[in-house]
Design an enzyme around this catalytic site. Structure first.
Site, PDB file in Angstrom:
ATOM      1  N   ARG A  51       0.805  -1.203   0.000  1.00  0.00           N
ATOM      2  CA  ARG A  51       0.000   0.000   0.000  1.00  0.00           C
ATOM      3  C   ARG A  51       0.853   1.274   0.000  1.00  0.00           C
ATOM      4  O   ARG A  51       0.476   2.287  -0.556  1.00  0.00           O
ATOM      5  CB  ARG A  51      -0.879  -0.025   1.257  1.00  0.00           C
ATOM      6  CG  ARG A  51      -2.111   0.800   1.181  1.00  0.00           C
ATOM      7  CD  ARG A  51      -2.945   0.546   2.387  1.00  0.00           C
ATOM      8  NE  ARG A  51      -2.144   0.091   3.528  1.00  0.00           N
ATOM      9  CZ  ARG A  51      -2.646  -0.167   4.719  1.00  0.00           C
ATOM     10  NH1 ARG A  51      -3.919  -0.017   4.932  1.00  0.00           N
ATOM     11  NH2 ARG A  51      -1.876  -0.575   5.708  1.00  0.00           N
ATOM     12  N   LYS A 148      -0.606 -18.504   6.107  1.00  0.00           N
ATOM     13  CA  LYS A 148      -1.492 -18.783   7.218  1.00  0.00           C
ATOM     14  C   LYS A 148      -1.821 -17.468   7.924  1.00  0.00           C
ATOM     15  O   LYS A 148      -1.040 -16.524   7.777  1.00  0.00           O
ATOM     16  CB  LYS A 148      -0.849 -19.779   8.164  1.00  0.00           C
ATOM     17  CG  LYS A 148       0.145 -19.163   9.165  1.00  0.00           C
ATOM     18  CD  LYS A 148       0.571 -20.174  10.180  1.00  0.00           C
ATOM     19  CE  LYS A 148       0.931 -19.526  11.488  1.00  0.00           C
ATOM     20  NZ  LYS A 148       1.495 -20.363  12.492  1.00  0.00           N
ATOM     21  N   HIS A 178       5.126 -23.571   6.368  1.00  0.00           N
ATOM     22  CA  HIS A 178       6.581 -23.636   6.232  1.00  0.00           C
ATOM     23  C   HIS A 178       7.189 -24.847   6.927  1.00  0.00           C
ATOM     24  O   HIS A 178       8.317 -25.223   6.638  1.00  0.00           O
ATOM     25  CB  HIS A 178       7.244 -22.322   6.671  1.00  0.00           C
ATOM     26  CG  HIS A 178       7.131 -22.041   8.124  1.00  0.00           C
ATOM     27  ND1 HIS A 178       6.043 -21.432   8.677  1.00  0.00           N
ATOM     28  CD2 HIS A 178       7.976 -22.296   9.137  1.00  0.00           C
ATOM     29  CE1 HIS A 178       6.232 -21.327   9.969  1.00  0.00           C
ATOM     30  NE2 HIS A 178       7.390 -21.842  10.282  1.00  0.00           N
ATOM     31  N   LYS A 182      10.754 -27.806   5.631  1.00  0.00           N
ATOM     32  CA  LYS A 182      11.984 -28.107   6.363  1.00  0.00           C
ATOM     33  C   LYS A 182      12.643 -29.360   5.792  1.00  0.00           C
ATOM     34  O   LYS A 182      11.967 -30.321   5.443  1.00  0.00           O
ATOM     35  CB  LYS A 182      11.681 -28.292   7.853  1.00  0.00           C
ATOM     36  CG  LYS A 182      11.322 -26.970   8.528  1.00  0.00           C
ATOM     37  CD  LYS A 182      11.186 -27.134  10.009  1.00  0.00           C
ATOM     38  CE  LYS A 182      10.772 -25.857  10.670  1.00  0.00           C
ATOM     39  NZ  LYS A 182      11.861 -24.885  10.801  1.00  0.00           N
ATOM     40  N   GLU A 216       8.384 -23.413  22.045  1.00  0.00           N
ATOM     41  CA  GLU A 216       8.988 -22.105  21.770  1.00  0.00           C
ATOM     42  C   GLU A 216       9.358 -21.445  23.094  1.00  0.00           C
ATOM     43  O   GLU A 216       8.676 -21.658  24.102  1.00  0.00           O
ATOM     44  CB  GLU A 216       8.008 -21.199  21.038  1.00  0.00           C
ATOM     45  CG  GLU A 216       7.563 -21.719  19.689  1.00  0.00           C
ATOM     46  CD  GLU A 216       6.565 -20.771  19.034  1.00  0.00           C
ATOM     47  OE1 GLU A 216       6.969 -20.026  18.151  1.00  0.00           O
ATOM     48  OE2 GLU A 216       5.389 -20.778  19.418  1.00  0.00           O
ATOM     49  N   ASP A 235      -3.400 -21.751  15.947  1.00  0.00           N
ATOM     50  CA  ASP A 235      -2.178 -21.203  15.366  1.00  0.00           C
ATOM     51  C   ASP A 235      -1.165 -22.294  15.005  1.00  0.00           C
ATOM     52  O   ASP A 235      -0.405 -22.140  14.059  1.00  0.00           O
ATOM     53  CB  ASP A 235      -1.534 -20.209  16.354  1.00  0.00           C
ATOM     54  CG  ASP A 235      -0.314 -19.522  15.760  1.00  0.00           C
ATOM     55  OD1 ASP A 235      -0.435 -19.008  14.626  1.00  0.00           O
ATOM     56  OD2 ASP A 235       0.742 -19.500  16.415  1.00  0.00           O
ATOM     57  N   HIS A 240       0.429 -26.867  11.530  1.00  0.00           N
ATOM     58  CA  HIS A 240       1.778 -27.438  11.558  1.00  0.00           C
ATOM     59  C   HIS A 240       1.838 -28.841  12.187  1.00  0.00           C
ATOM     60  O   HIS A 240       2.381 -29.762  11.597  1.00  0.00           O
ATOM     61  CB  HIS A 240       2.739 -26.527  12.330  1.00  0.00           C
ATOM     62  CG  HIS A 240       2.754 -25.112  11.834  1.00  0.00           C
ATOM     63  ND1 HIS A 240       2.820 -24.797  10.507  1.00  0.00           N
ATOM     64  CD2 HIS A 240       2.709 -23.935  12.490  1.00  0.00           C
ATOM     65  CE1 HIS A 240       2.823 -23.472  10.371  1.00  0.00           C
ATOM     66  NE2 HIS A 240       2.757 -22.931  11.561  1.00  0.00           N
ATOM     67  N   LYS A 336       4.193 -21.667  24.070  1.00  0.00           N
ATOM     68  CA  LYS A 336       5.112 -20.535  24.099  1.00  0.00           C
ATOM     69  C   LYS A 336       5.709 -20.395  25.498  1.00  0.00           C
ATOM     70  O   LYS A 336       5.147 -20.893  26.458  1.00  0.00           O
ATOM     71  CB  LYS A 336       4.355 -19.263  23.738  1.00  0.00           C
ATOM     72  CG  LYS A 336       3.855 -19.277  22.297  1.00  0.00           C
ATOM     73  CD  LYS A 336       3.397 -17.929  21.852  1.00  0.00           C
ATOM     74  CE  LYS A 336       3.039 -17.929  20.384  1.00  0.00           C
ATOM     75  NZ  LYS A 336       4.205 -18.146  19.499  1.00  0.00           N
TER      76      LYS A 336
HETATM   77  P1  NAD Z   1       2.589  -6.931   8.227  1.00  0.00           P
HETATM   78  O1  NAD Z   1       1.471  -6.247   8.901  1.00  0.00           O
HETATM   79  O2  NAD Z   1       3.972  -6.724   8.717  1.00  0.00           O
HETATM   80  O3  NAD Z   1       2.589  -6.512   6.683  1.00  0.00           O
HETATM   81  C1  NAD Z   1       1.412  -6.388   5.953  1.00  0.00           C
HETATM   82  C2  NAD Z   1       1.718  -5.950   4.534  1.00  0.00           C
HETATM   83  O4  NAD Z   1       0.473  -5.813   3.872  1.00  0.00           O
HETATM   84  C3  NAD Z   1       2.444  -4.617   4.415  1.00  0.00           C
HETATM   85  O5  NAD Z   1       3.371  -4.712   3.369  1.00  0.00           O
HETATM   86  C4  NAD Z   1       1.329  -3.666   4.030  1.00  0.00           C
HETATM   87  O6  NAD Z   1       1.748  -2.562   3.229  1.00  0.00           O
HETATM   88  C5  NAD Z   1       0.452  -4.554   3.197  1.00  0.00           C
HETATM   89  N1  NAD Z   1      -0.923  -4.061   3.145  1.00  0.00           N
HETATM   90  C6  NAD Z   1      -1.756  -3.787   4.174  1.00  0.00           C
HETATM   91  N2  NAD Z   1      -2.938  -3.313   3.705  1.00  0.00           N
HETATM   92  C7  NAD Z   1      -2.829  -3.288   2.368  1.00  0.00           C
HETATM   93  C8  NAD Z   1      -3.699  -2.895   1.315  1.00  0.00           C
HETATM   94  N3  NAD Z   1      -4.930  -2.434   1.542  1.00  0.00           N
HETATM   95  N4  NAD Z   1      -3.264  -3.007   0.058  1.00  0.00           N
HETATM   96  C9  NAD Z   1      -2.037  -3.465  -0.226  1.00  0.00           C
HETATM   97  N5  NAD Z   1      -1.165  -3.866   0.723  1.00  0.00           N
HETATM   98  C10 NAD Z   1      -1.559  -3.769   2.000  1.00  0.00           C
HETATM   99  O7  NAD Z   1       2.195  -8.479   8.177  1.00  0.00           O
HETATM  100  P2  NAD Z   1       3.179  -9.744   8.111  1.00  0.00           P
HETATM  101  O8  NAD Z   1       3.611 -10.081   9.490  1.00  0.00           O
HETATM  102  O9  NAD Z   1       4.209  -9.541   7.073  1.00  0.00           O
HETATM  103  O10 NAD Z   1       2.180 -10.902   7.681  1.00  0.00           O
HETATM  104  C11 NAD Z   1       1.705 -11.059   6.354  1.00  0.00           C
HETATM  105  C12 NAD Z   1       0.897 -12.353   6.276  1.00  0.00           C
HETATM  106  O11 NAD Z   1       1.739 -13.436   6.580  1.00  0.00           O
HETATM  107  C13 NAD Z   1      -0.268 -12.428   7.251  1.00  0.00           C
HETATM  108  O12 NAD Z   1      -1.307 -13.164   6.673  1.00  0.00           O
HETATM  109  C14 NAD Z   1       0.311 -13.215   8.421  1.00  0.00           C
HETATM  110  O13 NAD Z   1      -0.673 -13.901   9.141  1.00  0.00           O
HETATM  111  C15 NAD Z   1       1.207 -14.174   7.672  1.00  0.00           C
HETATM  112  N6  NAD Z   1       2.297 -14.707   8.486  1.00  0.00           N
HETATM  113  C16 NAD Z   1       3.230 -13.860   9.035  1.00  0.00           C
HETATM  114  C17 NAD Z   1       4.258 -14.401   9.776  1.00  0.00           C
HETATM  115  C18 NAD Z   1       5.337 -13.508  10.348  1.00  0.00           C
HETATM  116  O14 NAD Z   1       6.257 -14.058  10.942  1.00  0.00           O
HETATM  117  N7  NAD Z   1       5.284 -12.219  10.202  1.00  0.00           N
HETATM  118  C19 NAD Z   1       4.350 -15.780   9.990  1.00  0.00           C
HETATM  119  C20 NAD Z   1       3.390 -16.608   9.416  1.00  0.00           C
HETATM  120  C21 NAD Z   1       2.377 -16.053   8.666  1.00  0.00           C
END
Ligand code: NAD
Length: 489
Positions: A51, A148, A178, A182, A216, A235, A240, A336
């Site tokens: 965004r 996820k 993920h 592994k 964890e 979760d 997993h 956790k």
């Molecule tokens: P985050 O909040 O850090 O990032 C979200 C991203 O989405 C940003 O780049 C933001 O700009 C973009 N975004 C938000 N609204 C938007 C819109 N309207 N249009 C376009 N882009 C938009 O989230 P994250 O931690 O990176 O997680 C992303 C996904 O991955 C989620 O579904 C989360 O559940 C999953 N996930 C994350 C992790 C992790 O370790 N961070 C682990 C497993 C799964």
């Protein structure tokens, strides 16, 4: 040993959420490591899409910082980083509106492999999928990768599947877990199905029980808002731990190909028995003052809700109703703020039918331990005679296969799960991704458990941060005459 890297075709990979946490920590550094390994062919491009309004140069700066932070310095060089950043682009798009989509469409090429990684909140999946079509960006050969959580129950998972299915065929959808990327998890299939040794023993006649532990040390961290609604069951277990259980319990697929493997996993999920409330223990970590060496806040402080009934720990006994496993329980636990960070699958074999040795006290079961972290590898414990003149005393020794050691130099360079899975997407190989029906079947099994907690307003048992979990979880095995394997600090 020369490592064989299967080449892939040039591709355009769009990372929606390219400025987010997951992209920064895993996806972008992982792609850089594959670039270093020579696996990203010339002519490929990686396009961040999010965004935030920013130019290409600014995004490249962001990617460069992510790589500096998350790739070991010994592996980086200015030259390769410059080369990698040269294939990185950026498009500002709004998943909830039409801004930026025409510009993204203009960037994409139709004559290369196209993949779209949805690294954004699931509530945005529908908006992105629909616009990829309306703006004629996706083609029938495009692939989408979704993160996820895939729903929070059967109804939401079905709705999510239907949203994606409105625009993409199942063969185009890669639901990432993920854990399946592994090295050890894939090795589990190799060990089971490429060796004659284990398969004859891989059943209820010879396996006493199976333990799957994902422990964890961290608390909920920055994910408090999400975690407060999800909890350990949704979760971790539904996805997993369930996937690991499937790989242990499944029959041999007729071939190592995506649907053959996923059909066998699905059969396992369908054979899972409902779990009685007596066979589940939920827990919530208590805080410990940091100055006394503790790990800080309690769970309810971390999620900012003193009345929270969400579990940060769950242990359960699972039975699989089929010929192979009837009578062999699978004990699952995850939590956790436990005393160590450790993921292990332990196949605990039965004792010999009759011991000819007097030294009964020394007797232990054979255990095949499959470690996902730390030190990915497998260990088989066997009984031998204790060396020396002390008579016939038995002792347990490990037959150890640490992948890093067994594979020498190459083993130290085992790709991270995300890198491996992303390259599988580019190759078009869905074997290690969850199919829609698998995800729904797993929720269909989980739903009655979580619904029962809600109905009874079930309160998780407290456990100390840094411990092995609630006392009651020990009883889950003790009452069956068994004990959990130790979680190492
Ligand atoms: P985050 O909040 O850090 O990032 C979200 C991203 O989405 C940003 O780049 C933001 O700009 C973009 N975004 C938000 N609204 C938007 C819109 N309207 N249009 C376009 N882009 C938009 O989230 P994250 O931690 O990176 O997680 C992303 C996904 O991955 C989620 O579904 C989360 O559940 C999953 N996930 C994350 C992790 C992790 O370790 N961070 C682990 C497993 C799964």
């Amino acid at each position: 040993m020369v490592s064989r890297v299967i080449p892939v075709d040039p591709f355009d990979l769009v990372v929606f959420g390219g400025t987010g946490d997951l992209a920064r920590r895993k996806i972008l550094p992982g792609l850089y490591r594959r670039f270093l390994a020579g696996q990203i062919p010339e002519g490929s491009r990686i396009i961040g899409a999010a965004r935030t309004e920013m130019g290409e140069a600014e995004f490249r700066g962001h990617v460069g910082r992510a790589i500096t932070e998350f790739v070991a310095s010994a592996k980086r060089s200015d030259d390769t980083l410059r080369g990698f950043l040269g294939i990185v682009g950026y498009a500002a798009v709004d998943a909830r509106g039409d801004d930026g989509w025409s510009e993204l469409a203009a960037l994409m090429r139709r004559d290369v492999v196209q993949a779209f990684y949805f690294s954004v909140a699931p509530s945005l999946f529908g908006g992105i999928a629909e616009r990829l079509h309306r703006f004629a960006i996706a083609t029938p050969a495009s692939r989408i990768v979704v993160e996820k959580p895939f729903g929070r129950d059967l109804a939401t998972a079905r709705a999510l599947n239907a949203t994606l299915a409105a625009h993409f065929d199942e063969s185009q959808i890669y639901r990432i877990d993920h854990y399946l990327g592994k090295e050890t998890v894939q090795n589990l299939m190799a060990v089971r199905f490429a060796n004659i040794l284990f398969e004859p023993l891989w059943n209820a006649r010879h396996v006493d029980h199976v333990q799957i532990t994902v422990a964890e040390t961290v608390g909920v961290g920055g994910r408090a808002a999400y975690y407060a609604r999800a909890g350990a069951m949704r979760d971790m277990v539904q996805n997993h731990l369930m996937q690991l259980l499937c790989l242990i319990a499944m029959e041999a697929p007729y071939r190592f190909e995506p649907d053959a493997v996923r059909d066998e996993k699905l059969k396992v999920i369908r054979a899972l028995q409902p779990v009685s409330p007596d066979d589940i223990v939920r827990g919530q970590y208590r805080g410990q003052a940091k100055k006394r060496g503790g790990a800080g806040n309690s769970f309810v402080e971390d999620v900012g809700d003193p009345a929270s009934r969400t579990e940060s720990y769950v242990a359960l006994k699972v039975e699989i109703a089929n010929w192979r496993w009837k009578g062999t329980p699978f004990y699952l636990r995850t939590g956790k703020r436990l005393r160590g960070r450790e993921s292990e699958i332990a196949i605990v074999f039965k004792e010999v039918p009759h011991s000819i040795f007097e030294d009964e006290e020394d007797w232990r079961e054979n255990v095949l331990s499959i470690r996902l972290q730390p030190n990915e590898g497998m260990t088989l414990s066997v009984m031998i005679k204790e060396p020396g003149p002390g008579g016939m005393r038995l002792t347990e020794v490990p037959l150890d296969m640490s992948f890093a050691e067994a594979l020498g130099e190459e083993g130290t360079d085992i790709p991270d799960a995300y890198e491996r899975l992303i390259m599988d997407v580019i190759r078009g190989n869905q074997t290690l991704f969850m199919r829609g029906d698998e995800v729904e079947a797993a929720w269909a099994w989980t739903d009655p458990i979580t619904a029962d907690w809600d109905r009874r307003d079930d309160r998780p048992r407290p456990y100390d941060s840094g411990s092995s979990g609630p006392e009651d979880a020990l009883m889950l095995l003790h009452r069956d005459g068994r004990r959990w394997r130790e979680i190492h600090e």
